[in-house]
Scaffold this motif. Structure first.
Motif, PDB file in Angstrom:
ATOM      1  N   ASN A  32       0.807  -1.207   0.000  1.00 40.58           N
ATOM      2  CA  ASN A  32       0.000   0.000   0.000  1.00 40.58           C
ATOM      3  C   ASN A  32       0.849   1.270   0.000  1.00 40.58           C
ATOM      4  O   ASN A  32       0.474   2.268  -0.619  1.00 40.58           O
ATOM      5  CB  ASN A  32      -0.982  -0.012   1.170  1.00 40.58           C
ATOM      6  N   ALA A  33       1.998   1.257   0.650  1.00 39.28           N
ATOM      7  CA  ALA A  33       2.891   2.419   0.602  1.00 39.28           C
ATOM      8  C   ALA A  33       3.448   2.611  -0.801  1.00 39.28           C
ATOM      9  O   ALA A  33       3.603   3.742  -1.270  1.00 39.28           O
ATOM     10  CB  ALA A  33       4.023   2.262   1.613  1.00 39.28           C
ATOM     11  N   THR A  34       3.737   1.510  -1.504  1.00 40.96           N
ATOM     12  CA  THR A  34       4.217   1.608  -2.880  1.00 40.96           C
ATOM     13  C   THR A  34       3.127   2.175  -3.782  1.00 40.96           C
ATOM     14  O   THR A  34       3.394   3.006  -4.655  1.00 40.96           O
ATOM     15  CB  THR A  34       4.691   0.230  -3.381  1.00 40.96           C
ATOM     16  N   LEU A  35       1.900   1.740  -3.563  1.00 33.77           N
ATOM     17  CA  LEU A  35       0.767   2.297  -4.295  1.00 33.77           C
ATOM     18  C   LEU A  35       0.673   3.799  -4.039  1.00 33.77           C
ATOM     19  O   LEU A  35       0.524   4.604  -4.970  1.00 33.77           O
ATOM     20  CB  LEU A  35      -0.508   1.584  -3.838  1.00 33.77           C
ATOM     21  N   GLN A  36       0.807   4.199  -2.792  1.00 36.50           N
ATOM     22  CA  GLN A  36       0.753   5.612  -2.449  1.00 36.50           C
ATOM     23  C   GLN A  36       1.925   6.390  -3.054  1.00 36.50           C
ATOM     24  O   GLN A  36       1.780   7.569  -3.396  1.00 36.50           O
ATOM     25  CB  GLN A  36       0.748   5.796  -0.929  1.00 36.50           C
ATOM     26  N   ALA A  37       3.072   5.749  -3.197  1.00 35.16           N
ATOM     27  CA  ALA A  37       4.224   6.413  -3.824  1.00 35.16           C
ATOM     28  C   ALA A  37       3.911   6.769  -5.270  1.00 35.16           C
ATOM     29  O   ALA A  37       4.277   7.849  -5.751  1.00 35.16           O
ATOM     30  CB  ALA A  37       5.455   5.512  -3.739  1.00 35.16           C
ATOM     31  N   GLY A  38       3.221   5.876  -5.979  1.00 38.80           N
ATOM     32  CA  GLY A  38       2.797   6.188  -7.341  1.00 38.80           C
ATOM     33  C   GLY A  38       1.845   7.374  -7.376  1.00 38.80           C
ATOM     34  O   GLY A  38       1.963   8.263  -8.231  1.00 38.80           O
ATOM     35  N   TYR A  39       0.902   7.410  -6.432  1.00 38.40           N
ATOM     36  CA  TYR A  39      -0.003   8.552  -6.347  1.00 38.40           C
ATOM     37  C   TYR A  39       0.786   9.839  -6.077  1.00 38.40           C
ATOM     38  O   TYR A  39       0.480  10.900  -6.619  1.00 38.40           O
ATOM     39  CB  TYR A  39      -1.023   8.367  -5.212  1.00 38.40           C
ATOM     40  N   PHE A  40       1.808   9.743  -5.219  1.00 40.90           N
ATOM     41  CA  PHE A  40       2.603  10.917  -4.868  1.00 40.90           C
ATOM     42  C   PHE A  40       3.284  11.505  -6.102  1.00 40.90           C
ATOM     43  O   PHE A  40       3.283  12.723  -6.301  1.00 40.90           O
ATOM     44  CB  PHE A  40       3.633  10.539  -3.801  1.00 40.90           C
ATOM     45  N   ILE A  41       3.840  10.654  -6.942  1.00 35.30           N
ATOM     46  CA  ILE A  41       4.496  11.133  -8.163  1.00 35.30           C
ATOM     47  C   ILE A  41       3.487  11.855  -9.056  1.00 35.30           C
ATOM     48  O   ILE A  41       3.774  12.930  -9.596  1.00 35.30           O
ATOM     49  CB  ILE A  41       5.180   9.967  -8.895  1.00 35.30           C
ATOM     50  N   LEU A  42       2.295  11.297  -9.200  1.00 33.59           N
ATOM     51  CA  LEU A  42       1.259  11.968  -9.992  1.00 33.59           C
ATOM     52  C   LEU A  42       0.830  13.283  -9.339  1.00 33.59           C
ATOM     53  O   LEU A  42       0.540  14.264 -10.036  1.00 33.59           O
ATOM     54  CB  LEU A  42       0.056  11.053 -10.177  1.00 33.59           C
ATOM     55  N   GLY A  43       0.806  13.318  -8.018  1.00 32.34           N
ATOM     56  CA  GLY A  43       0.468  14.550  -7.316  1.00 32.34           C
ATOM     57  C   GLY A  43       1.498  15.642  -7.550  1.00 32.34           C
ATOM     58  O   GLY A  43       1.153  16.815  -7.711  1.00 32.34           O
ATOM     59  N   VAL A  44       2.767  15.260  -7.564  1.00 30.84           N
ATOM     60  CA  VAL A  44       3.836  16.224  -7.863  1.00 30.84           C
ATOM     61  C   VAL A  44       3.613  16.798  -9.261  1.00 30.84           C
ATOM     62  O   VAL A  44       3.707  18.013  -9.483  1.00 30.84           O
ATOM     63  CB  VAL A  44       5.223  15.555  -7.744  1.00 30.84           C
ATOM     64  N   ARG A  45       3.289  15.937 -10.215  1.00 30.65           N
ATOM     65  CA  ARG A  45       3.012  16.410 -11.580  1.00 30.65           C
ATOM     66  C   ARG A  45       1.775  17.308 -11.611  1.00 30.65           C
ATOM     67  O   ARG A  45       1.750  18.305 -12.334  1.00 30.65           O
ATOM     68  CB  ARG A  45       2.810  15.216 -12.507  1.00 30.65           C
ATOM     69  N   ALA A  46       0.761  16.962 -10.834  1.00 28.47           N
ATOM     70  CA  ALA A  46      -0.461  17.773 -10.793  1.00 28.47           C
ATOM     71  C   ALA A  46      -0.188  19.177 -10.256  1.00 28.47           C
ATOM     72  O   ALA A  46      -0.898  20.125 -10.591  1.00 28.47           O
ATOM     73  CB  ALA A  46      -1.529  17.079  -9.941  1.00 28.47           C
ATOM     74  N   ALA A  47       0.856  19.318  -9.449  1.00 33.16           N
ATOM     75  CA  ALA A  47       1.252  20.622  -8.916  1.00 33.16           C
ATOM     76  C   ALA A  47       2.084  21.414  -9.923  1.00 33.16           C
ATOM     77  O   ALA A  47       2.526  22.525  -9.612  1.00 33.16           O
ATOM     78  CB  ALA A  47       2.029  20.434  -7.612  1.00 33.16           C
ATOM     79  N   GLY A  48       2.291  20.852 -11.110  1.00 37.36           N
ATOM     80  CA  GLY A  48       3.091  21.526 -12.125  1.00 37.36           C
ATOM     81  C   GLY A  48       4.574  21.398 -11.900  1.00 37.36           C
ATOM     82  O   GLY A  48       5.370  22.131 -12.490  1.00 37.36           O
ATOM     83  N   LEU A  49       4.971  20.459 -11.053  1.00 39.02           N
ATOM     84  CA  LEU A  49       6.380  20.224 -10.751  1.00 39.02           C
ATOM     85  C   LEU A  49       6.853  18.955 -11.450  1.00 39.02           C
ATOM     86  O   LEU A  49       6.045  18.145 -11.900  1.00 39.02           O
ATOM     87  CB  LEU A  49       6.576  20.081  -9.238  1.00 39.02           C
ATOM     88  N   ALA A  50       8.142  18.801 -11.532  1.00 41.36           N
ATOM     89  CA  ALA A  50       8.732  17.594 -12.112  1.00 41.36           C
ATOM     90  C   ALA A  50       9.209  16.688 -10.978  1.00 41.36           C
ATOM     91  O   ALA A  50       9.663  17.157  -9.935  1.00 41.36           O
ATOM     92  CB  ALA A  50       9.909  17.953 -13.015  1.00 41.36           C
ATOM     93  N   ALA A  51       9.080  15.391 -11.198  1.00 41.45           N
ATOM     94  CA  ALA A  51       9.528  14.395 -10.224  1.00 41.45           C
ATOM     95  C   ALA A  51      10.635  13.557 -10.835  1.00 41.45           C
ATOM     96  O   ALA A  51      10.575  13.215 -12.013  1.00 41.45           O
ATOM     97  CB  ALA A  51       8.362  13.501  -9.803  1.00 41.45           C
ATOM     98  N   GLY A  52      11.610  13.233 -10.029  1.00 43.62           N
ATOM     99  CA  GLY A  52      12.683  12.340 -10.452  1.00 43.62           C
ATOM    100  C   GLY A  52      12.785  11.185  -9.485  1.00 43.62           C
ATOM    101  O   GLY A  52      13.621  11.197  -8.574  1.00 43.62           O
TER     102      GLY A  52
ATOM    103  N   VAL B 164      12.675  10.623  -4.245  1.00 45.72           N
ATOM    104  CA  VAL B 164      12.106  11.413  -5.341  1.00 45.72           C
ATOM    105  C   VAL B 164      12.628  12.846  -5.262  1.00 45.72           C
ATOM    106  O   VAL B 164      12.351  13.561  -4.301  1.00 45.72           O
ATOM    107  CB  VAL B 164      10.561  11.427  -5.282  1.00 45.72           C
ATOM    108  N   ASN B 165      13.382  13.249  -6.292  1.00 48.39           N
ATOM    109  CA  ASN B 165      13.769  14.646  -6.415  1.00 48.39           C
ATOM    110  C   ASN B 165      12.590  15.421  -6.986  1.00 48.39           C
ATOM    111  O   ASN B 165      11.880  14.928  -7.872  1.00 48.39           O
ATOM    112  CB  ASN B 165      14.983  14.784  -7.341  1.00 48.39           C
ATOM    113  N   ILE B 166      12.385  16.652  -6.488  1.00 44.98           N
ATOM    114  CA  ILE B 166      11.208  17.440  -6.870  1.00 44.98           C
ATOM    115  C   ILE B 166      11.629  18.869  -7.173  1.00 44.98           C
ATOM    116  O   ILE B 166      12.412  19.468  -6.425  1.00 44.98           O
ATOM    117  CB  ILE B 166      10.167  17.448  -5.733  1.00 44.98           C
ATOM    118  N   GLY B 167      11.096  19.412  -8.264  1.00 44.19           N
ATOM    119  CA  GLY B 167      11.357  20.809  -8.599  1.00 44.19           C
ATOM    120  C   GLY B 167      10.886  21.138  -9.991  1.00 44.19           C
ATOM    121  O   GLY B 167      10.200  20.343 -10.642  1.00 44.19           O
ATOM    122  N   ARG B 168      11.247  22.310 -10.448  1.00 51.56           N
ATOM    123  CA  ARG B 168      11.001  22.697 -11.831  1.00 51.56           C
ATOM    124  C   ARG B 168      12.135  22.129 -12.676  1.00 51.56           C
ATOM    125  O   ARG B 168      13.286  22.128 -12.253  1.00 51.56           O
ATOM    126  CB  ARG B 168      10.973  24.213 -11.974  1.00 51.56           C
ATOM    127  N   PRO B 169      11.821  21.639 -13.866  1.00 49.67           N
ATOM    128  CA  PRO B 169      12.888  21.051 -14.686  1.00 49.67           C
ATOM    129  C   PRO B 169      13.948  22.072 -15.059  1.00 49.67           C
ATOM    130  O   PRO B 169      13.648  23.240 -15.310  1.00 49.67           O
ATOM    131  CB  PRO B 169      12.147  20.533 -15.922  1.00 49.67           C
TER     132      PRO B 169
END
Length: 197
Positions: free
Chosen positions: A125-145, A171-176
């Motif tokens: 379930n934490a791995t499932l949530q990690a996938g959601y987190f990456i999509l959430g970062v993208r939804a915020a207009g940020l890039a995820a690594g 996961v690195n997070i920021g503007r590309p």
């Protein structure tokens, strides 16, 4: 149109989104990360479990400690990202189930024996949530690594010394930044991945 999600949102989350390898100097605020979390916490997990924990690495000291445990190719980008999230599973997540599932008293004792809790239910379930987190970062207009290339035991010892959390992903997070993206690799076609019975 077969999807309810408008094209702009599809592009933001999937079509135009890539794993970022470089980041600009533009900061990522705590408010942005909170908005991401407040969105993705609503996504489904089994029994409403919420085993994902997010450790935000911001200070130069904490970043140096993390970079030490990253694979060689992941060190430069982790050193320069505005913020890095260590995503981990809380091995004691079941203790919070009574407040998350008030209508199901006793559930944590009935279904969450230690072995299942740690290796199956929590990690899945934490791995499932990690996938959601990456999509959430993208939804915020940020890039995820997102990266799996790191010494998990080293990170766990460095950041979770009490043994109650185990790292899953960094996961690195920021503007590309410049040349942030590599060409997209191929994906399996529908007919190669989907079977109708």
């Amino acid at each position: 149109m077969t999807l309810a999600l408008e094209q702009t949102a599809q592009d933001l989350l999937f079509h135009d989104a890539h794993t970022a390898y470089t980041f600009s100097d533009e900061p990522v605020s705590d408010e942005q990360i909170q908005a991401v979390y407040d969105l993705v916490k609503l996504a489904p997990t089994a029994f409403n479990q919420s085993p994902l924990r997010i450790t935000l690495v911001r200070s130069p000291e904490a970043r140096a400690r993390l970079v030490e445990h990253m694979a060689e190719g992941n060190k430069p980008k982790t050193s320069t990202a505005p913020v890095t999230a260590v995503l981990s599973v809380d091995l004691e997540f079941h203790e919070r189930l009574p407040e998350l599932l008030p209508h199901a008293p006793g559930l944590k004792d009935k279904y969450f024996a230690e072995a299942d809790r740690r290796e199956t239910s929590g990690t899945f379930n934490a791995t499932l949530q990690a996938g959601y987190f990456i999509l959430g970062v993208r939804a915020a207009g940020l890039a995820a690594g997102p990266m799996s290339g790191f010494d998990k035991d080293g990170v766990d010892k460095e950041f979770f010394g009490d043994g109650k959390q185990k790292s899953l992903l960094v996961v690195n997070i920021g503007r590309p930044g410049e040349e942030a993206y590599k060409p997209r690799s191929p994906r399996l076609a529908y007919e190669d991945a989907v079977t109708i019975v």
